[in-house]
Scaffold this active site. Structure first.
Site, PDB file in Angstrom:
ATOM      1  CB  VAL A  60      -0.956  -0.015   1.207  1.00  0.00           C
ATOM      2  CG1 VAL A  60      -0.226   0.283   2.517  1.00  0.00           C
ATOM      3  CG2 VAL A  60      -2.117   0.935   1.014  1.00  0.00           C
ATOM      4  CE1 TYR A  61       3.422   1.427   4.547  1.00  0.00           C
ATOM      5  CE2 TYR A  61       5.663   0.669   4.174  1.00  0.00           C
ATOM      6  CZ  TYR A  61       4.587   0.836   5.022  1.00  0.00           C
ATOM      7  OH  TYR A  61       4.675   0.434   6.332  1.00  0.00           O
ATOM      8  CB  ALA A  62       4.027   5.540  -2.607  1.00  0.00           C
ATOM      9  N   GLY A  64       2.091   1.197  -4.251  1.00  0.00           N
ATOM     10  CA  GLY A  64       2.961   0.149  -4.764  1.00  0.00           C
ATOM     11  C   GLY A  64       4.312   0.647  -5.243  1.00  0.00           C
ATOM     12  CE  LYS A  88       4.800  -3.389   7.291  1.00  0.00           C
ATOM     13  NZ  LYS A  88       5.475  -2.498   6.334  1.00  0.00           N
TER      14      LYS A  88
END
Length: 323
Positions: A60-62, A64, A88
């Protein structure tokens, strides 16, 4: 750099884990302070040169792009067999009922997407980012076991949740002969120590490695209480985690750091590294000085008196970080 086994496994991780939430493609709707790819590559290269071998990101960070940036840099600067890549699953990646969560359908899709973005055949540590109350834990644990059996994941981990939820997941895995979690990535630092009540004793008893997130309390432990940064000015989640009474702990960290002639960041991280249950804190970095402090903290020895002084100002907090 020093290294430690992750819980009761043979996996060696560096005693500082580089958190990769700090970079990505700003156009994909993430935090305004994130670093671009060139800056990320510089930090990752510096981390590798300092002996850091363990890198933590999330799908989910940025949107992908953190995985993409991290994967490309590690392919260019390191051999795959020499590094530990953790990511994650849980957060929303796209609209629709299968765009988030821990259903079998979501997990089997998202592991393949993470592998594609990271440019690797396997992830060393695959973690559930949070608990999913909408999916039976049996379904989640079986799906995770299947990605291990398929060779796409080496070890499984979990992140912030109630201790009873973590115990339930471990029991389900053991009862069915499925792969258990070997690590817990939880919210733990000098300001927030509620994990010491149940989760950390559970992990210690069961041989689960502890790799805390936000080890410096969103930077609160590194600066005067009223000081602002580009991140703190826009970090609504971080603003909800700490209260004004925590000022006294920040001031104590400053006092100890001044006495020892080191930075506040080094003291805050060293305190965590002195906790027997902690394998390695996950340190977010946006400047090279942050990384220098993190590496130095591994060698910083705090006396028993220092540890007592740092811990004495703690006051109970509402539980946070599980949502």
């Amino acid at each position: 750099m020093r290294y430690a086994k992750l819980g009761n496994t043979g996996l060696d991780v560096s005693r500082v884990v580089l958190g990769c939430m700090s970079w990505g493609d700003a156009d994909r709707g993430w935090h305004p302070w994130i670093l671009d790819e060139e800056a990320a590559r510089g930090i990752i290269r510096q981390a590798l040169e300092a002996g850091i071998t363990t890198f933590d990101t999330a799908n989910v960070y940025a949107g992908g792009s953190s995985e993409e940036f991290t994967g490309r840099a590690l392919r260019d600067f390191a051999r795959r067999e020499d590094v530990v890549i953790a990511t994650k699953v849980h957060g929303r990646m796209r609209p629709g009922p299968y765009g988030a969560g821990l259903s079998r359908k979501a997990i089997l899709h998202e592991i393949d997407e993470s592998l594609r973005r990271l440019g690797t055949d396997y992830v060393d540590l695959y973690q559930i980012h949070r608990w999913d109350p909408g999916v039976p834990i049996e379904e989640t644990m079986e799906a995770l076991h299947d990605v291990v059996r398929a060779g796409k994941v080496r070890y499984l981990g979990a992140s912030s949740m109630w201790a009873w939820q973590f115990a339930t997941a471990q029991h389900v895995a053991a009862s069915n002969g499925w792969t258990p979690f070997v690590s817990m990535q939880n919210h733990y630092n000098l300001i927030y120590r509620e994990e010491e009540r149940e989760m950390i004793p559970l992990c210690t008893d069961q041989g689960v490695g502890v790799i805390p997130w936000s080890p410096l309390a969103r930077g609160r432990l590194t600066r005067d209480w009223d000081a602002e940064t580009a991140r703190s000015e826009t970090d609504e989640f971080g603003a909800s985690l700490y209260v004004d009474d925590d000022r006294r702990i920040v001031e104590t960290v400053a006092t100890v750091a001044s006495r020892l002639g080191v930075s506040r960041a080094q003291v805050g991280l060293a305190w965590l590294l002195h906790q027997p249950a902690v394998t390695a804190p996950i340190v977010g970095v946006t400047r090279t000085a942050h990384l220098t402090d993190a590496v130095a903290a591994v060698e910083l020895e705090l006396s028993d008196a220092d540890l007592v002084e740092l811990g004495d100002g703690y006051r109970p907090h509402p539980v946070s970080g599980h949502a």
